[in-house]
Design an enzyme around this catalytic site. Structure first.
Site, mmCIF file in Angstrom:
data_model
loop_
_atom_site.group_PDB
_atom_site.id
_atom_site.type_symbol
_atom_site.label_atom_id
_atom_site.label_comp_id
_atom_site.label_asym_id
_atom_site.label_seq_id
_atom_site.Cartn_x
_atom_site.Cartn_y
_atom_site.Cartn_z
ATOM 1 N N ALA A 9 5.804 -7.165 -1.158
ATOM 2 C CA ALA A 9 4.560 -7.762 -1.630
ATOM 3 C C ALA A 9 4.713 -8.176 -3.092
ATOM 4 C CB ALA A 9 3.413 -6.774 -1.475
ATOM 5 N N ASN A 69 0.802 -1.233 0.000
ATOM 6 C CA ASN A 69 0.000 0.000 0.000
ATOM 7 C C ASN A 69 0.834 1.282 0.000
ATOM 8 O OD1 ASN A 69 0.693 -0.673 2.663
ATOM 9 N ND2 ASN A 69 -1.108 0.337 3.517
ATOM 10 N N LYS A 83 11.708 -8.602 1.491
ATOM 11 C CA LYS A 83 10.699 -9.445 0.855
ATOM 12 C C LYS A 83 9.459 -8.552 0.705
ATOM 13 C CE LYS A 83 6.972 -12.191 0.622
ATOM 14 N NZ LYS A 83 6.238 -11.561 -0.483
ATOM 15 N N GLU A 108 -11.724 -3.778 10.429
ATOM 16 C CA GLU A 108 -11.016 -2.809 9.609
ATOM 17 C C GLU A 108 -11.519 -2.903 8.177
ATOM 18 O OE1 GLU A 108 -6.451 -1.488 8.469
ATOM 19 O OE2 GLU A 108 -6.832 -3.589 8.952
ATOM 20 N N SER A 116 -0.873 -7.454 7.347
ATOM 21 C CA SER A 116 -2.101 -7.934 7.968
ATOM 22 C C SER A 116 -1.815 -8.678 9.265
ATOM 23 C CB SER A 116 -2.827 -8.874 7.009
ATOM 24 O OG SER A 116 -2.057 -10.072 6.828
ATOM 25 N N CYS A 135 -3.395 1.683 6.940
ATOM 26 C CA CYS A 135 -3.636 1.205 8.301
ATOM 27 C C CYS A 135 -4.060 2.348 9.219
ATOM 28 C CB CYS A 135 -2.377 0.538 8.867
ATOM 29 S SG CYS A 135 -1.883 -0.938 7.981
ATOM 30 N N GLU A 193 3.918 -3.892 12.530
ATOM 31 C CA GLU A 193 2.931 -2.827 12.366
ATOM 32 C C GLU A 193 1.811 -3.414 11.536
ATOM 33 O OE1 GLU A 193 0.655 -0.442 10.565
ATOM 34 O OE2 GLU A 193 2.402 0.417 9.559
#
Length: 455
Positions: free
Chosen positions: A156, A131, A154, A360, A207, A262, A228
């Site tokens: 996404a 994101n 690593k 969320e 997540s 987030c 986080e």
């Protein structure tokens, strides 16, 4: 999930990448360890020169890097530009302050000389999300490398070009070979990396399931992690608030990054005396937002990053409605265009037992709660498993002090939007994770805090 660039605005497959095999991963680890053995001895001054150069590259080529982000995950281009600029800021911040943050600290004891020394740990694995594909990485890279650690990324699987571009920036800035490397691998390889003795710690933004998985793998090896994770941040508006400013900020805070943040405001908790006016103004703001091509400067809301995200978001909305919530605007995925578009959505009349009340929403969906007073507002704000950020609006000093003291979150912003800042520690409590990034606390997460006692 394949490692590939798929334009979320069109659904077009732009480029695919072959994941590293085990032998290639082993070579990367060998190179990282060799790099650390030399890099840890390099002075702060030399590291600072390279980190400042990285900032220069980011600033000079921000349009190119922003375009990669927009093509890979749909961020509005103007927001992507701002993200690159923020990355340059964090590089400069740690280039200027790392030596101060990690200087020996003398302590008076019964010794002739006693002090605290900060030393790098070694290879740190960073598992990062799509994101904020540049910012999330650079807020790790800047403190970790300035502390003398080396990094393995690593990233996404849907932002591989961002991952490779970041590695190239670090190389071009002058950092020694192997100090920062991108690993194009799937999530299944993370546990194996954590079992390698040379990998000393890990950080993850993502997540809850991803965080739990990394924490479990790291725990087996007794290795430190910083996590986080998700958030369902409250946005409290009390009677004395500047309502126009609150509504304007509320819209920005919910639509940040197409709603995929987030720390985006997600639960709007408003006292009854001003709730009707707040709702009317918020509805007007949401309905005025321009949905469209994220490369166009006038676009306010671009696509969500993947088809799965839009599917999950829509399902959440329908569950909420089935359990009594009312849709003021939006409420269904847009089918009149290609790409992963979901309209600005407002849900009201959400009862405490509605399954979505504590969840969320990772997309442009706002939940609006009406409350009689500050006591009820704080109760709802804390009625969630998350504790990342919170925004509260009041001009009453007693209310302000209560909100600061009683809201359960890693950060509380009064009369402003929750945001990360290199000068302030960032992180959450409860299921939003643990540990801190940024500021002096962030650079201290991945060092050996060594006590030295000399007689």
């Amino acid at each position: 999930m394949a490692i590939a660039t798929i334009n979320p605005a069109t659904g077009e497959l732009l480029k695919t990448f072959e994941p590293l095999n085990d032998a290639e991963i082993a070579e990367k680890l060998d190179l990282a360890q060799q790099a650390f053995e030399k890099y840890q001895k390099i002075s702060f001054q030399e590291r600072s020169v390279w980190m400042q150069k990285a900032a220069e590259i980011l600033e000079q080529e921000k349009a190119d890097f922003a375009k990669i982000m927009t093509l890979e995950m749909g961020k509005p281009f103007k927001a992507a530009i701002a993200e690159v600029e923020k990355c340059a800021h964090v590089c400069r911040y740690y280039a200027e302050h790392a030596a101060e943050f990690l200087a020996d600290v003398s302590v008076k004891t019964d010794a002739s000389h006693s002090f605290v020394k900060y030393q790098p740990l070694g290879i740190i694995l960073a598992v990062m999300p799509w994101n904020f594909p540049f910012w999330q990485v650079f807020r790790f890279v800047a403190p970790a490398l300035m502390a003398g650690n080396v990094g393995l990324l690593k990233h996404a699987s849907n932002v591989p070009q961002c991952a490779l571009a970041i590695e190239e920036i670090i190389q071009r800035a002058g950092f020694p070979t192997g100090v920062f490397q991108t690993l194009l691998i799937g999530a299944a390889k993370v546990a194996d990396l954590m079992s390698d003795d040379r990998v000393k710690a890990a950080t993850l933004t993502g997540s809850e399931p991803a965080g739990a998985s990394l924490a479990a793998a790291s725990g087996k090896q007794i290795k430190k992690t910083v996590l986080e994770l998700g958030g369902s941040d409250p946005f409290i508006v009390l009677e004395s608030a500047d309502l126009e400013a609150a509504v304007t900020t509320a819209t920005t805070a919910r639509m940040l990054n197409n709603g995929q943040s987030c720390i985006a405001a997600k639960r709007f908790i408003v006292v009854e005396t001003i709730a009707d006016k707040f709702e009317k103004l918020l509805l007007e703001k949401f309905q005025a937002l321009k949905i469209g091509d994220p490369m166009e400067s006038e676009t306010d809301l671009g696509p969500l990053a993947t088809p799965d995200i839009i599917k999950d978001l829509d399902q959440q909305v329908q569950v909420g409605v089935k359990n009594g919530a009312k849709v003021l605007t939006g409420g269904h995925a847009l089918s009149d265009r290609p790409g992963n578009y979901y309209p600005p959505t407002i849900l009201t009349d959400i009862s405490p037992d509605n399954p979505v009340a504590q969840e969320e929403f990772f997309g442009p969906v706002a939940m609006l709660f009406r409350v009689p007073d500050i006591d009820a507002a704080i109760k709802i704000a804390n009625a969630t498993p998350f504790g990342l950020g919170a925004s509260a609006w009041t001009t009453n000093s007693q209310e302000r002090d209560r909100l600061i003291e009683e809201i359960e979150a890693g950060s509380v912003f009064i009369n402003g939007m929750v945001k990360s800042d290199p000068r302030l520690p960032f992180g959450g409590i409860k299921r939003s994770g643990y540990g801190r990034e940024l500021s002096i606390q962030g650079i201290h997460e991945f060092v050996n805090v060594k006590t030295v006692w000399v007689k």
